[in-house]
Each structure stands twice: as C-alpha cells, then as structure tokens.
Design an enzyme around this catalytic site. Structure first.
Site, mmCIF file in Angstrom:
data_model
loop_
_atom_site.group_PDB
_atom_site.id
_atom_site.type_symbol
_atom_site.label_atom_id
_atom_site.label_comp_id
_atom_site.label_asym_id
_atom_site.label_seq_id
_atom_site.Cartn_x
_atom_site.Cartn_y
_atom_site.Cartn_z
ATOM 1 N N TYR A 33 0.816 -1.142 0.118
ATOM 2 C CA TYR A 33 -0.073 0.111 -0.120
ATOM 3 C C TYR A 33 0.890 1.441 0.057
ATOM 4 C CZ TYR A 33 0.851 1.116 4.952
ATOM 5 O OH TYR A 33 1.704 1.410 6.284
ATOM 6 N N LYS A 144 6.487 -2.036 2.108
ATOM 7 C CA LYS A 144 5.451 -1.268 2.727
ATOM 8 C C LYS A 144 3.946 -2.291 2.397
ATOM 9 C CE LYS A 144 3.297 3.284 3.047
ATOM 10 N NZ LYS A 144 3.503 3.286 4.655
ATOM 11 N N GLU A 176 13.178 2.568 13.631
ATOM 12 C CA GLU A 176 12.106 3.678 13.074
ATOM 13 C C GLU A 176 10.793 3.485 14.182
ATOM 14 O OE1 GLU A 176 10.244 2.547 9.478
ATOM 15 O OE2 GLU A 176 10.128 0.558 9.872
ATOM 16 N N LEU A 200 11.383 1.166 6.827
ATOM 17 C CA LEU A 200 10.568 1.625 5.727
ATOM 18 C C LEU A 200 11.284 2.812 5.195
ATOM 19 C CD1 LEU A 200 8.256 1.221 3.387
ATOM 20 C CD2 LEU A 200 7.321 3.086 4.794
#
Ligand code: PSZ
Length: 276
Positions: A33, A144, A176, A200
């Site tokens: 996505y 993702k 992250e 990511l």
C-alpha cells in the site's frame, strides 16, 4: 456528486465495490500500500510513492495491474473527481482472489483499490511524546506491506500510555517509529537509521535528508542507540501526514530542552517551502 473510489480501472462509489472473501489481501495481508499526501489540490511526491509501490509489489512477486503512468493518471482522476484539496489518497494492491492456500497461484489478478480522505483539520505536528518498544517485526520492513500487526500493536501501546508514537529498537539500536522514521540531532549532526531492510525508507525521510543537505547540515545515515537518542539535543519523527514532528519526551525522559529544536524547526520550514 457522491464521493468516488478507484476499484481497478473504474471510478465507482464505495457501495458499488465488492471484495471477495478469498481476496489474499483479506486472508493473508498479501499486498502492498501507499499513503500519498495532497496539499492545495496537488500531490506531493506522487512519482516517488508510485515507484515505492512498484518496488514493494515486485519484492513480494506481485506485478501491478497497470503501468505506473496509468496508475498515476487514475489516481489524479480520482482526486479531481472528489475535489480533494488537503488530505491524502490511500491505495493498496492485493494479490487478488484465489482458493485459500499459502502458496500463491502462478497467475493472479491483483486488485487495486484507492480512496481519498479530505482533512477536516491539518494533522498535528505539535511537540509529542513517545515510548520505546522492542522491534518484533519481520526482517523486510523495507516493504510497505499490508501486514501491520507489529506496527498496530506498538501504536496501540503508545496510545494506551497517552503518547504519540512507539519508537522501535532492535536490541540497543533504534530503527524507526511504528508509522514514522526517526531522526536525532547531536552537536548539529543529523542522524537517522540507514535505508536497509530494518526500516521503511520514508518518502518524507528522503525529502528531509535533501533539505538538510541544502541547508548544509551534516548528515549521518547511521544507526544510533536508545541511550544516544535520550542524550541527543533534538529528536523528531517524519511521515507523510506528520511531516517533521518534534519528540520532546521518550519513556518519560525529557529530550534536550523539552521544546522543538532549532534544526528540526529549520528543516520543517524548508520542507514546507517545497510544498505548492
Ligand atoms: O496517516 C498516517 O498516520 C501515516 S501516512 C504514512 C505513514 C503514517 N507512515 C509511513 C511510514 C511507516 O509506516 C513506517 C513503518 N516507517 C516510516 C514511514 C514514513 O514513510 P513516509 O514518509 O513515506 O510516509
């Protein structure tokens, strides 16, 4: 006119869309996505998002049902049809429908869905708080993918503790946030985790690094420890919705002087100057 969504190649109403109970996105989280921001009626970094979508899909062996250019045109038509002014488009591609079985069929018909969200008010970038959480996700966080349980559970813990973000670490090293990239500033040097399989690679992260280099700020794409984060001068998180948002408390400990830092604020100002 009613709000439309994109369903494969068609702009239709939400009520007209049907999702099969054996769509692999629904059963296995087998898909990818993107969330793409619109400022003042224009997409921000649309091509970068579509390139990342293509890469995520290809890493899990999904071939997108349309070319990047076709998807771009369809997404632009969707935003125009809904007169989207300030908000975002959510889009996902699943591997499509097949009798439930872990291995996927050699030939599949991926399903593309996209819909728009107009912001009633701009997302907050007020100084926020965070907690540390062990990063229990898989080792391909560069994709993702729709599999967000690790991220969801982390953000839920943050919410239950009345803070804004959960900052992941693998052992001592910060990776992250649950839905953001994490930066620290120490002695005027900007640090963030390198873009590898542990994070990511945020589109916002890329823009921040680019404006940082324009501002002549020294950048180190190196992993840092929890301790280094706690002892840094500034911490901020970045994402499509939150841009660059200062974090002034982690696990109840104040960061720097407890206010948005000067470098964070100059990076954000330069970031905003790129929006049109
Ligand atoms: O609406 C929201 O809360 C959004 S929109 C995009 C995100 C959150 N997060 C994307 C993201 C992420 O999920 C992880 C695990 N790391 C980093 C990011 C930041 O990516 P960009 O900058 O591309 O949005």
């Amino acid at each position: 006119m009613s709000v439309l969504i994109l369903f494969n190649q068609d702009l239709i109403t939400r009520e007209q869309a049907t999702i099969d109970i054996e769509d692999r996105g629904y059963q296995f989280g087998d898909g990818v996505y993107e969330v793409i921001r619109i400022y003042n009626g224009s997409f921000f970094e649309l091509e970068a998002h579509l390139e990342r979508l293509e890469r995520s899909a290809s890493e899990i062996k999904i071939s997108l049902p349309f070319t990047q250019k076709e998807i771009q045109e369809k997404i632009e038509q969707l935003a125009a049809a809904n007169r989207l002014h300030s908000g975002h488009v959510y889009m996902q591609v699943t591997r499509g429908v097949a009798p439930r079985n872990h291995p996927f069929p050699a030939k599949s018909d991926p399903v593309l869905v996209a819909y728009t969200k107009e912001y009633e008010k701009e997302p907050s970038r007020a100084p926020g708080k965070a907690i540390f959480m062990e990063d229990i996700r898989w080792l391909r966080c560069d994709i993702k993918s729709l599999n967000l349980l690790g991220n969801v559970l982390a953000k839920q813990s943050a919410t239950e503790q009345n803070v804004d973000e959960a900052i992941f670490h693998r052992g001592d090293l910060v990776t992250e946030g649950s839905s953001t990239n994490v930066f620290i500033v120490k002695n005027n040097i900007l640090y963030t985790h390198p873009a590898n399989n542990f994070i990511l690679e945020g589109i916002t992260r890329r823009v921040i690094l680019s404006v940082a280099s324009e501002l002549g700020i020294q950048i180190k794409e190196e992993a840092f420890t929890k301790q280094e984060l706690l002892e840094s001068d500034e911490v901020f998180i970045s994402s499509t919705t939150q841009e660059a948002r200062p974090i002034v408390e982690v696990d109840g400990r104040q960061i720097g002087n407890g206010k948005e830092g000067e470098i964070t604020s100059s990076l954000h100002a330069k970031f905003v100057s790129r929006l049109s």
